[in-house]
Design an enzyme around this catalytic site. Structure first.
Site, PDB file in Angstrom:
ATOM      1  N   GLU A   1       2.441  -7.401   1.797  1.00  0.00           N
ATOM      2  CA  GLU A   1       2.001  -8.853   1.915  1.00  0.00           C
ATOM      3  C   GLU A   1       1.250  -8.371   0.568  1.00  0.00           C
ATOM      4  OE1 GLU A   1       1.001  -5.533   3.485  1.00  0.00           O
ATOM      5  OE2 GLU A   1      -0.483  -5.437   2.039  1.00  0.00           O
TER       6      GLU A   1
ATOM      7  N   ASP B   1       4.687  -7.621   6.307  1.00  0.00           N
ATOM      8  CA  ASP B   1       3.949  -6.004   6.021  1.00  0.00           C
ATOM      9  C   ASP B   1       4.462  -5.827   4.461  1.00  0.00           C
ATOM     10  OD1 ASP B   1       2.107  -3.470   6.291  1.00  0.00           O
ATOM     11  OD2 ASP B   1       3.647  -2.633   6.694  1.00  0.00           O
TER      12      ASP B   1
ATOM     13  N   ASP C   1      -4.583  -3.569   6.292  1.00  0.00           N
ATOM     14  CA  ASP C   1      -3.095  -3.804   6.942  1.00  0.00           C
ATOM     15  C   ASP C   1      -3.201  -3.425   7.970  1.00  0.00           C
ATOM     16  OD1 ASP C   1      -0.557  -4.243   6.040  1.00  0.00           O
ATOM     17  OD2 ASP C   1      -0.010  -3.357   4.547  1.00  0.00           O
TER      18      ASP C   1
ATOM     19  N   ASP D   1      -6.446   0.403   1.386  1.00  0.00           N
ATOM     20  CA  ASP D   1      -5.378  -0.729   0.703  1.00  0.00           C
ATOM     21  C   ASP D   1      -6.066  -1.834  -0.161  1.00  0.00           C
ATOM     22  OD1 ASP D   1      -2.855  -1.241   0.444  1.00  0.00           O
ATOM     23  OD2 ASP D   1      -2.253  -2.949   2.104  1.00  0.00           O
TER      24      ASP D   1
ATOM     25  N   ARG E   1       2.682  -7.523  -2.463  1.00  0.00           N
ATOM     26  CA  ARG E   1       3.261  -8.428  -3.586  1.00  0.00           C
ATOM     27  C   ARG E   1       3.242  -9.909  -3.552  1.00  0.00           C
ATOM     28  NH1 ARG E   1       8.945  -5.812  -1.088  1.00  0.00           N
ATOM     29  NH2 ARG E   1       7.685  -3.403  -0.892  1.00  0.00           N
TER      30      ARG E   1
ATOM     31  N   LYS F   1       2.123  -2.526  12.743  1.00  0.00           N
ATOM     32  CA  LYS F   1       1.871  -1.543  11.586  1.00  0.00           C
ATOM     33  C   LYS F   1       2.384  -0.205  13.144  1.00  0.00           C
ATOM     34  CE  LYS F   1       0.243  -0.702   6.966  1.00  0.00           C
ATOM     35  NZ  LYS F   1       2.081  -0.432   5.976  1.00  0.00           N
TER      36      LYS F   1
ATOM     37  N   LYS G   1      -4.351  -4.841  -6.109  1.00  0.00           N
ATOM     38  CA  LYS G   1      -4.267  -5.173  -5.167  1.00  0.00           C
ATOM     39  C   LYS G   1      -6.008  -5.066  -4.128  1.00  0.00           C
ATOM     40  CE  LYS G   1      -1.486  -4.007  -0.844  1.00  0.00           C
ATOM     41  NZ  LYS G   1      -0.535  -2.980  -0.476  1.00  0.00           N
TER      42      LYS G   1
HETATM   43  N1  BES Z   1      -0.108  -1.116   1.490  1.00  0.00           N
HETATM   44  C1  BES Z   1       0.943  -0.433   2.324  1.00  0.00           C
HETATM   45  C2  BES Z   1       2.006   0.967   1.417  1.00  0.00           C
HETATM   46  C3  BES Z   1       1.230   1.844   2.041  1.00  0.00           C
HETATM   47  C4  BES Z   1       1.798   2.538   2.709  1.00  0.00           C
HETATM   48  C5  BES Z   1       0.464   2.440   1.134  1.00  0.00           C
HETATM   49  C6  BES Z   1       1.333   3.917   2.813  1.00  0.00           C
HETATM   50  C7  BES Z   1      -0.061   3.625   1.108  1.00  0.00           C
HETATM   51  C8  BES Z   1       0.136   4.174   2.467  1.00  0.00           C
HETATM   52  C9  BES Z   1       2.209  -2.089   1.944  1.00  0.00           C
HETATM   53  O1  BES Z   1       1.624  -3.080   1.824  1.00  0.00           O
HETATM   54  C10 BES Z   1       3.525  -1.626   2.901  1.00  0.00           C
HETATM   55  O2  BES Z   1       2.890  -1.933   4.492  1.00  0.00           O
HETATM   56  N2  BES Z   1       5.026  -1.889   2.252  1.00  0.00           N
HETATM   57  C11 BES Z   1       5.690  -1.904   3.191  1.00  0.00           C
HETATM   58  C12 BES Z   1       7.021  -2.161   2.369  1.00  0.00           C
HETATM   59  C13 BES Z   1       8.414  -2.186   3.101  1.00  0.00           C
HETATM   60  C14 BES Z   1       8.018  -4.077   4.316  1.00  0.00           C
HETATM   61  C15 BES Z   1       9.360  -3.424   2.759  1.00  0.00           C
HETATM   62  C16 BES Z   1       6.120  -0.260   2.870  1.00  0.00           C
HETATM   63  O3  BES Z   1       6.430   0.697   2.387  1.00  0.00           O
HETATM   64  O4  BES Z   1       6.830   0.046   3.970  1.00  0.00           O
HETATM   65 ZN    ZN Z   2      -0.575  -3.128   2.127  1.00  0.00          ZN
HETATM   66 ZN    ZN Z   3       1.319  -3.937   4.459  1.00  0.00          ZN
END
Ligand code: BES
Ligand code: ZN
Ligand code: ZN
Length: 516
Positions: free
Chosen positions: A366, A364, A287, A305, A368, A294, A282
């Site tokens: 994204e 968010d 992000d 990210d 996946r 966010k 990824k």
């Molecule tokens: N890049 C983030 C995950 C992340 C969060 C990495 C904190 C490192 C530190 C990812 O894209 C994300 O935002 N995931 C969401 C998924 C949710 C919306 C299902 C998350 O973890 O809140």
């Molecule tokens: Zn992300």
């Molecule tokens: Zn995200």
């Protein structure tokens, strides 16, 4: 950083700083009262029996401070030797309990202090660190800790960190082992150099390292350092042609084009039996969350990210330099997740490269999306195995903290091999399950899939369950969620306390080089 081997002992003798070890005395080792009482033998409380330098031993034994020195882990005794050199005695605790990781940590701490002290030549007494009774392994651990600790990121500091030119001597090694040690050191350097390269990528600011620039930098590094590696970069037009609808949806709000960087390495003596492993990463260069924006505090650090793609690139790079015996494909999916008037709105439905329709309920989630298309593309390269790495979920930090990498997948044997590789490198990795109920949880009412499941429930596994939908032909697949481990490993002295950690590259490299 120059690392020299010293088989004679003269370089050790001449060093400005000598670093030796001591161990805690166990009860049975306590000096017998029947023994003739000399100050040195009866009162010293740490074991230094392994020191080969008699003069130094005497100097130590005559020290008052040595009487109170217990050689506990992290306890260090410093004194000035007869020729004015500095001597540090590093306590390693109970000799029977010292691990490879203890050695890395002890060396890293000592090396950083030595660097701060601006010593020109630092000699480690390898014999004293060779608790695991393998000089090549110990020398490798020392070199690894030195190289990893030597990394710093000052690109954007007007005042650069002073470049201390230091020679590190591996003292008192046996001549018969020197060829093997040289080989180990060369491998260690290849791996650590690759880790430094990817730390630079992860630490780079997102206004500089956007997708187009990231792909250019990887290409430049491949062309310069990885002879024989084939490189193909898919630009937006090519990605449209590939029908990567999910990657394009994430990229829709970006000022930059998306990129797929596709690298291929084949070992010189490849046969039809040669295993083929695909690495997929990824590469979200920033992000924001997209329309599902966010909050400010959670957005900080989201330049990391792209850490999953950097991790797989680091392992690919090191494995190529190490002439791994397997065919390796490395696929990095790159874009930022930004917002403008074209950005994908929640509720949008897009068609993935594999034809499945996906309801994007949260922009968010994204990672996946871009990985799903990249995984489908990877499957078309016909690998035997796939590993993807991604900073996929915040839930991973909730489940495993920022010290442990999560692993999930569809083949227990393959997962087991990766877990073993991580264990061998002392990198924390822990398996989480994917259960059918969670597979159901990402089914959409109006499309084939949705990109989120029940909020606040098994988030890391739901992400993995989504990715699994893009694995075809029964290819053995494992997913690494590196969200926690990609940065800020303040508990590891050989990682920087802030910024990129470079973790997991060692595990994956060893798996690629020695595993299959
Ligand atoms: N890049 C983030 C995950 C992340 C969060 C990495 C904190 C490192 C530190 C990812 O894209 C994300 O935002 N995931 C969401 C998924 C949710 C919306 C299902 C998350 O973890 O809140
Ligand atoms: Zn992300
Ligand atoms: Zn995200």
């Amino acid at each position: 950083m120059l690392i020299k081997l010293d088989t004679v002992g003269d370089q050790f003798l001449a060093a400005d700083l000598k670093i030796l070890t001591a161990f805690q005395k166990t009860n049975t080792e306590k000096p017998s009262t029947k023994k003739k009482k000399t100050e040195s033998s009866t009162e010293a409380s740490a074991s230094i029996d392994h020191w080969s330098d008699k003069g130094l031993k005497e100097e130590y034994e005559n020290l008052k401070a040595a009487k109170n020195f217990k050689a506990a882990k992290d306890e260090t005794l410093s004194f000035t030797g007869a020729t004015g050199e500095t001597v540090w005695v590093v306590g390693l605790g109970d000799k029977t309990k010292v691990t490879a990781e203890d050695i890395r940590k002890a060396i890293a701490k000592a090396f950083k202090a030595a660097k701060a002290g601006k010593f020109a030549t630092v000699a480690f007494d390898v014999t004293g660190f060779n608790v695991l009774k393998d000089e090549a392994l110990t020398s490798g651990l020392i070199a690894e800790a030195v190289y990893l600790s030597d990394y710093s990121y000052d690109k954007y500091k007007s005042k650069k960190t002073e470049n201390v030119s230091m020679t590190v001597v591996l003292g008192h090694i046996e001549k018969k082992n020197s060829a093997k040690i040289e080989k180990t050191l060369a491998s260690t350097k290849n791996i650590c150099d690759s880790i430094s390269v990817i730390k630079d990528f992860v630490n780079e600011a997102p206004n500089h390292l956007h997708s187009e620039e990231y792909a250019r930098r990887v290409e430049a590094d491949v062309k310069k350092n990885l002879k024989g590696v084939k490189i193909k970069i898919l630009n937006k037009a090519a990605i449209q042609k590939e029908k990567m609808g999910m990657l394009l949806a994430v990229n829709a709000g970006s000022a930059y084009e998306p990129r797929i960087v596709h690298l291929t390495y084949e070992p010189a003596k490849a046969t039809s039996k040669t295993k083929h492993i695909a690495l997929v990463g990824k590469g979200i260069t920033f992000d924001t969350g997209g329309y599902s924006l966010k909050p400010g505090a959670s957005m900080m650090n989201m330049k990391n990210d792209m850490g999953g793609s950097a991790t797989v690139y680091g392992a690919f790079r090191a494995a190529v330099l190490e002439k791994a015996p397997v065919k390796i494909t490395c696929i990095m999916a790159m874009t930022d997740n930004a917002v403008n008037e074209y950005a994908t709105m929640p509720d949008s439905i897009v068609t993935a490269r594999n034809g499945k329709t996906v309801e994007i309920l949260n922009t968010d989630a994204e990672g996946r999306l871009i990985l799903g298309d990249a995984l489908d593309y990877a499957c078309d390269q016909n690998p035997d195995y796939i590993i993807d790495a991604a900073t996929l979920t915040g839930a991973c930090l909730v489940a495993l903290g920022n010290q442990v990498c999560a692993i999930l997948g569809n083949d227990q044997k393959w997962i087991g091999e990766i877990l073993d590789a991580a264990k061998n490198q002392d990198e924390y990795m822990w398996q989480l399950p994917i259960i059918n109920e969670w597979r159901q949880d990402i089914k959409s009412k109006i499309a084939d899939l949705k990109n989120i499941g029940t909020p606040m429930r098994a988030g890391t596994a739901l992400g993995a369950a989504f990715l699994e939908e893009f694995i075809k032909n029964d290819i053995k697949w494992a997913h690494l969620d590196v969200a926690g481990v990609v940065d800020s490993q303040s508990h590891l002295p050989y990682c920087s306390s802030h910024g990129a950690s470079g973790l997991i590259v060692r595990s994956l490299t060893h798996l690629l080089v020695n595993g299959k």
